[in-house]
Design a protein around this motif. Sequence first.
Motif, PDB file in Angstrom:
ATOM      1  N   PHE A 103       0.748  -1.177   0.116  1.00  0.00           N
ATOM      2  CA  PHE A 103      -0.007  -0.067  -0.131  1.00  0.00           C
ATOM      3  C   PHE A 103       0.898   1.187  -0.086  1.00  0.00           C
ATOM      4  O   PHE A 103       0.705   2.204  -0.557  1.00  0.00           O
ATOM      5  CB  PHE A 103      -0.996  -0.012   1.177  1.00  0.00           C
ATOM      6  CG  PHE A 103      -2.049   1.059   1.156  1.00  0.00           C
ATOM      7  CD1 PHE A 103      -3.297   0.832   0.498  1.00  0.00           C
ATOM      8  CD2 PHE A 103      -1.689   2.295   2.015  1.00  0.00           C
ATOM      9  CE1 PHE A 103      -3.832   1.928   0.530  1.00  0.00           C
ATOM     10  CE2 PHE A 103      -2.714   3.364   1.917  1.00  0.00           C
ATOM     11  CZ  PHE A 103      -3.855   3.014   1.386  1.00  0.00           C
ATOM     12  N   LEU A 104       1.766   1.415   0.817  1.00  0.00           N
ATOM     13  CA  LEU A 104       2.679   2.385   0.889  1.00  0.00           C
ATOM     14  C   LEU A 104       3.507   2.703  -0.432  1.00  0.00           C
ATOM     15  O   LEU A 104       3.755   3.643  -0.845  1.00  0.00           O
ATOM     16  CB  LEU A 104       3.923   2.564   2.013  1.00  0.00           C
ATOM     17  CG  LEU A 104       3.043   2.761   3.501  1.00  0.00           C
ATOM     18  CD1 LEU A 104       4.333   2.564   4.482  1.00  0.00           C
ATOM     19  CD2 LEU A 104       2.601   4.239   3.462  1.00  0.00           C
ATOM     20  N   LEU A 105       3.876   1.548  -0.963  1.00  0.00           N
ATOM     21  CA  LEU A 105       4.475   1.473  -2.318  1.00  0.00           C
ATOM     22  C   LEU A 105       3.706   2.243  -3.196  1.00  0.00           C
ATOM     23  O   LEU A 105       4.213   2.950  -4.015  1.00  0.00           O
ATOM     24  CB  LEU A 105       5.164   0.144  -2.629  1.00  0.00           C
ATOM     25  CG  LEU A 105       5.749   0.093  -4.148  1.00  0.00           C
ATOM     26  CD1 LEU A 105       6.978   0.713  -4.139  1.00  0.00           C
ATOM     27  CD2 LEU A 105       6.003  -1.446  -4.548  1.00  0.00           C
ATOM     28  N   ALA A 106       2.598   1.894  -3.419  1.00  0.00           N
ATOM     29  CA  ALA A 106       1.540   2.488  -4.403  1.00  0.00           C
ATOM     30  C   ALA A 106       1.420   4.011  -4.063  1.00  0.00           C
ATOM     31  O   ALA A 106       1.270   4.777  -4.949  1.00  0.00           O
ATOM     32  CB  ALA A 106       0.239   1.738  -4.261  1.00  0.00           C
ATOM     33  N   LEU A 107       1.074   4.261  -2.630  1.00  0.00           N
ATOM     34  CA  LEU A 107       1.074   5.795  -2.228  1.00  0.00           C
ATOM     35  C   LEU A 107       2.177   6.597  -2.748  1.00  0.00           C
ATOM     36  O   LEU A 107       2.220   7.786  -3.015  1.00  0.00           O
ATOM     37  CB  LEU A 107       0.847   5.955  -1.057  1.00  0.00           C
ATOM     38  CG  LEU A 107      -0.577   5.564  -0.317  1.00  0.00           C
ATOM     39  CD1 LEU A 107      -0.660   5.772   1.122  1.00  0.00           C
ATOM     40  CD2 LEU A 107      -1.594   6.534  -1.140  1.00  0.00           C
ATOM     41  N   ARG A 108       3.618   6.113  -2.529  1.00  0.00           N
ATOM     42  CA  ARG A 108       4.854   7.043  -2.439  1.00  0.00           C
ATOM     43  C   ARG A 108       5.361   6.723  -3.797  1.00  0.00           C
ATOM     44  O   ARG A 108       6.004   7.697  -4.357  1.00  0.00           O
ATOM     45  CB  ARG A 108       5.826   6.257  -1.579  1.00  0.00           C
ATOM     46  CG  ARG A 108       5.456   6.594  -0.083  1.00  0.00           C
ATOM     47  CD  ARG A 108       6.558   5.652   0.655  1.00  0.00           C
ATOM     48  NE  ARG A 108       6.214   6.177   2.141  1.00  0.00           N
ATOM     49  CZ  ARG A 108       6.971   5.792   2.964  1.00  0.00           C
ATOM     50  NH1 ARG A 108       8.256   4.598   2.872  1.00  0.00           N
ATOM     51  NH2 ARG A 108       6.815   6.055   4.469  1.00  0.00           N
ATOM     52  N   ARG A 109       5.034   5.520  -4.554  1.00  0.00           N
ATOM     53  CA  ARG A 109       5.607   5.539  -6.077  1.00  0.00           C
ATOM     54  C   ARG A 109       4.509   5.059  -6.931  1.00  0.00           C
ATOM     55  O   ARG A 109       4.474   3.953  -7.632  1.00  0.00           O
ATOM     56  CB  ARG A 109       6.581   4.405  -5.901  1.00  0.00           C
ATOM     57  CG  ARG A 109       7.707   4.583  -4.978  1.00  0.00           C
ATOM     58  CD  ARG A 109       8.815   5.571  -5.460  1.00  0.00           C
ATOM     59  NE  ARG A 109       9.929   5.635  -4.767  1.00  0.00           N
ATOM     60  CZ  ARG A 109      11.119   5.225  -4.633  1.00  0.00           C
ATOM     61  NH1 ARG A 109      11.303   4.249  -5.981  1.00  0.00           N
ATOM     62  NH2 ARG A 109      11.752   5.516  -3.934  1.00  0.00           N
ATOM     63  N   PRO A 110       3.600   6.119  -7.318  1.00  0.00           N
ATOM     64  CA  PRO A 110       2.237   5.694  -8.004  1.00  0.00           C
ATOM     65  C   PRO A 110       2.727   5.225  -9.436  1.00  0.00           C
ATOM     66  O   PRO A 110       1.904   4.557 -10.368  1.00  0.00           O
ATOM     67  CB  PRO A 110       1.346   6.785  -7.960  1.00  0.00           C
ATOM     68  CG  PRO A 110       2.221   8.254  -7.544  1.00  0.00           C
ATOM     69  CD  PRO A 110       3.368   7.484  -6.807  1.00  0.00           C
ATOM     70  N   GLY A 111       3.608   5.868 -10.016  1.00  0.00           N
ATOM     71  CA  GLY A 111       4.008   5.545 -11.473  1.00  0.00           C
ATOM     72  C   GLY A 111       4.977   4.146 -11.584  1.00  0.00           C
ATOM     73  O   GLY A 111       4.883   3.418 -12.685  1.00  0.00           O
ATOM     74  N   LEU A 112       5.256   3.496 -10.379  1.00  0.00           N
ATOM     75  CA  LEU A 112       5.836   2.406 -10.198  1.00  0.00           C
ATOM     76  C   LEU A 112       4.596   1.248 -10.236  1.00  0.00           C
ATOM     77  O   LEU A 112       4.968   0.067 -10.550  1.00  0.00           O
ATOM     78  CB  LEU A 112       6.958   2.294  -9.075  1.00  0.00           C
ATOM     79  CG  LEU A 112       7.615   1.120  -8.806  1.00  0.00           C
ATOM     80  CD1 LEU A 112       8.755   0.833 -10.337  1.00  0.00           C
ATOM     81  CD2 LEU A 112       8.666   1.143  -7.662  1.00  0.00           C
ATOM     82  N   VAL A 113       3.482   1.284  -9.636  1.00  0.00           N
ATOM     83  CA  VAL A 113       2.693   0.599  -9.327  1.00  0.00           C
ATOM     84  C   VAL A 113       1.322   0.743 -10.297  1.00  0.00           C
ATOM     85  O   VAL A 113       0.763   1.701 -10.319  1.00  0.00           O
ATOM     86  CB  VAL A 113       2.238   0.551  -7.866  1.00  0.00           C
ATOM     87  CG1 VAL A 113       0.790  -0.316  -7.634  1.00  0.00           C
ATOM     88  CG2 VAL A 113       3.122   0.408  -6.998  1.00  0.00           C
TER      89      VAL A 113
END
Length: 132
Positions: A103-113
């Motif tokens: 969830f934090l990966l998606a919030l912090r790196r939306p272009g990656l997820v």
Amino acid sequence: MPELRRVLANGVELNVALSGSGPAVLLLHGFPHTWELWTDIMADLSGHYRVIAPDLRGFGASGRAASGYDAGTLAEDAAALLTTLGVSSAAVVGIDAGTAPAFLLALRRPGLVRRLVVMESLLGRLPGAEDF
């Protein structure tokens, strides 16, 4: 059978199972599991996707760092892993304790997820998510 590789990501050596080709799917396990939780799913997905299933920091055959077991650091481990593997975007799946880092990966790196799937967990207040 997936290929097992050791990848340095965010200062820790992660044990990673890799299989298939195509759009990337990152699978983040929970507690007390390892990448092997995903064995059957990897077999099904690898016909159409590049499947990446690490042992999270401190689990399985991954390195045991002195610190960094919070969701934010685990999210950065995942981002660094994808970058090291040359992945520009991935569908990210988190289960149990893998949910908060996903969830934090998606919030912090939306272009990656590219897509996010989370299951079997509750998301409470996550450090570093206050601004979102």
